[in-house]
Design an enzyme around this catalytic site. Structure first.
Site, short mmCIF file in Angstrom:
data_model
loop_
_atom_site.label_atom_id
_atom_site.label_comp_id
_atom_site.label_asym_id
_atom_site.label_seq_id
_atom_site.Cartn_x
_atom_site.Cartn_y
_atom_site.Cartn_z
N GLU A 284 -1.61 -5.58 8.47
CA GLU A 284 -0.87 -4.97 9.57
C GLU A 284 -1.60 -5.21 10.89
O GLU A 284 -2.82 -5.00 10.97
CB GLU A 284 -0.72 -3.45 9.34
CG GLU A 284 0.12 -3.11 8.12
CD GLU A 284 0.31 -1.61 7.93
OE1 GLU A 284 -0.10 -0.82 8.82
OE2 GLU A 284 0.88 -1.24 6.89
N ASP B 268 0.84 -1.21 0.00
CA ASP B 268 0.00 0.00 0.00
C ASP B 268 0.87 1.25 0.00
O ASP B 268 0.36 2.38 -0.05
CB ASP B 268 -1.01 -0.01 1.16
CG ASP B 268 -0.35 -0.12 2.52
OD1 ASP B 268 0.89 -0.19 2.59
OD2 ASP B 268 -1.09 -0.13 3.52
N SER B 269 2.21 1.06 0.01
CA SER B 269 3.13 2.18 -0.25
C SER B 269 2.90 2.74 -1.65
O SER B 269 3.40 3.82 -1.97
CB SER B 269 4.59 1.74 -0.08
OG SER B 269 4.83 0.55 -0.80
N GLU C 296 8.93 -4.18 10.68
CA GLU C 296 9.39 -2.89 10.15
C GLU C 296 9.96 -2.01 11.26
O GLU C 296 9.32 -1.77 12.29
CB GLU C 296 8.21 -2.18 9.45
CG GLU C 296 8.60 -0.84 8.84
CD GLU C 296 7.61 -0.31 7.83
OE1 GLU C 296 6.64 -1.01 7.48
OE2 GLU C 296 7.81 0.84 7.39
N ASP D 99 -1.03 -6.07 -0.19
CA ASP D 99 -1.51 -5.46 1.05
C ASP D 99 -3.02 -5.29 1.04
O ASP D 99 -3.59 -4.75 0.07
CB ASP D 99 -0.88 -4.07 1.21
CG ASP D 99 0.38 -4.09 2.05
OD1 ASP D 99 0.52 -4.97 2.91
OD2 ASP D 99 1.23 -3.20 1.83
N LYS E 57 -1.28 -9.43 2.71
CA LYS E 57 -0.57 -9.00 3.93
C LYS E 57 -1.47 -8.06 4.71
O LYS E 57 -2.20 -7.27 4.11
CB LYS E 57 0.75 -8.31 3.57
CG LYS E 57 1.48 -7.71 4.76
CD LYS E 57 2.95 -7.38 4.47
CE LYS E 57 3.20 -6.05 3.81
NZ LYS E 57 2.74 -4.88 4.60
#
Ligand code: KIV
Length: 273
Positions: free
Chosen positions: A124, A53-54, A191, A92, A122
Site C-alpha cells: 500500500e 491482510d484483510s 480502492e 499483502d 502487494k
C-alpha cells in the site's frame, strides 16, 4: 463452469494479465486465506487470488488490518499456494513489515516468496514506498501497488469513506499511479475512489488497474471473498455485490445438525459401523 472463464492461460502470469488488459478482457480477483476455499476459487477460474491482510479482519476478527504479522501472512499464503493450479497468487506485505526502510521491505518480500512460495506481493502507498518497490522488483519479485483507500493507514485517514473526491487528492493519486508504473509494478489496486478517476487512471496507465469500489471502467475487479459469499452480514458498502448468503445458509445447516444430534436422528443406521 462459467463461459466467461478464460482457460486460454494454463497459469496466470503477470504477462497474461498485461495481455488481458491490452485486448480489453476484464481481470477477476478475489481474496483467499486457506487451502479449501482457494481450491474452489482456483477451480472456478479466478485470475488472481489475493492473500489479503484483510485476513486480519475476516479470519482473525480484528477491527483493522494492522495487527496481522508477517508470520501469519506467510501461514495463510502457504495454505493458498498449496491449493492453486492456475491463479496468480498475490500476497499483502502486512503493516510494519515494509514501512521502515527498503532493506526491511525486501527481506519481508523475500520471506513471503521463499517460505510461502508466493508468486508476487502487494504493498500500500505511493511515493513514500517507491524506493522499496524498486528494490523488491530489482530482486525479481513482482509487485502490485495499492492506492486510494489504503486500510493500513486507517488511523491517518480516520474513516473508511471514499477517497480522492477532491481534485488535489485525485491528482496526487494519479501521480502516484504513474510512479508505481515507472517503478515497475505489474498492476495496481484502486480502492474506494470515484469511478471517473478509476477510468482516468486505467486509460492513462499501461498496466492493469484492479478496482474495489473504483467503478466499472477499470481493468478488473477484486472483492473480499467473505463479503462476496455473504459470510459477513454487517459489511454493506455500495460497491459490494453478494453472490450468496452463506451466513444464513451455514446458520440454518448448523441449527439443523444440532437438532438432529439432540433428537438422536443423527447418526442413523447407515451412518455407523
Ligand atoms: O487485504 C485485502 O483484502 C485487500 C483488498 C481489499 C484489495 O487489500
Amino acid at each position: 463452469m462459467s463461459t466467461q472463464t478464460n482457460k486460454e492461460f494454463k497459469k496466470i502470469t503477470t504477462h497474461a494479465l498485461q495481455a488481458m488488459k491490452e485486448r480489453g478482457e476484464k481481470i477477476s480477483m478475489l481474496t483467499a486465506y486457506d487451502f479449501s476455499m482457494a481450491t474452489i476459487l482456483d477451480d472456478a477460474g479466478v485470475d488472481i487470488l489475493l492473500v489479503g491482510d484483510s485476513a486480519s479482519n475476516v479470519m482473525a476478527g480484528h477491527e483493522t488490518t494492522l495487527p496481522i504479522t508477517l508470520d501469519q501472512m506467510i501461514y495463510h499464503a502457504a495454505s493458498v499456494i498449496r491449493a492453486v493450479k492456475r491463479s496468480l497468487v498475490v500476497v499483502d506485505l502486512p503493516f510494519g513489515s515494509y514501512q521502515g526502510n527498503s532493506k526491511e521491505a525486501l527481506n519481508s518480500a523475500i520471506r513471503i516468496m521463499k517460505e510461502a512460495g508466493a508468486h508476487s506481493i502487494k504493498m500500500e502507498g505511493g511515493e513514500e514506498i517507491i524506493e522499496s518497490v524498486k528494490r523488491i522488483i530489482s530482486a525479481g519479485v513482482p509487485v502490485m501497488g495499492h492506492l486510494g483507500l489504503t486500510p493500513q493507514s486507517i488511523y491517518k485517514f480516520g474513516t473508511y469513506n471514499v477517497r480522492a473526491k477532491e481534485d488535489a487528492e485525485a491528482e496526487e493519486l494519479l501521480k502516484n499511479a504513474h510512479l508505481l508504473q515507472e517503478a515497475g509494478c505489474f498492476a495496481i489496486v484502486l480502492e474506494k475512489i470515484p469511478a471517473l478517476l478509476g477510468k482516468k487512471v486505467s486509460e492513462e496507465l499501461k498496466i492493469p488497474i484492479i478496482g474495489i469500489g473504483a467503478g466499472m471502467y477499470v481493468d478488473g475487479q477484486v472483492l473480499v471473498m467473505h463479503d462476496m459469499l455473504g459470510i459477513n452480514k454487517e459489511f454493506n458498502p455500495r460497491f459490494l455485490r453478494r453472490y450468496l448468503n452463506l451466513y444464513d445458509q451455514i446458520l440454518d445447516a448448523t441449527k439443523h445438525y444440532i437438532e438432529d444430534v439432540k433428537s438422536g436422528d443423527f447418526p442413523n443406521e447407515q451412518e455407523q459401523y
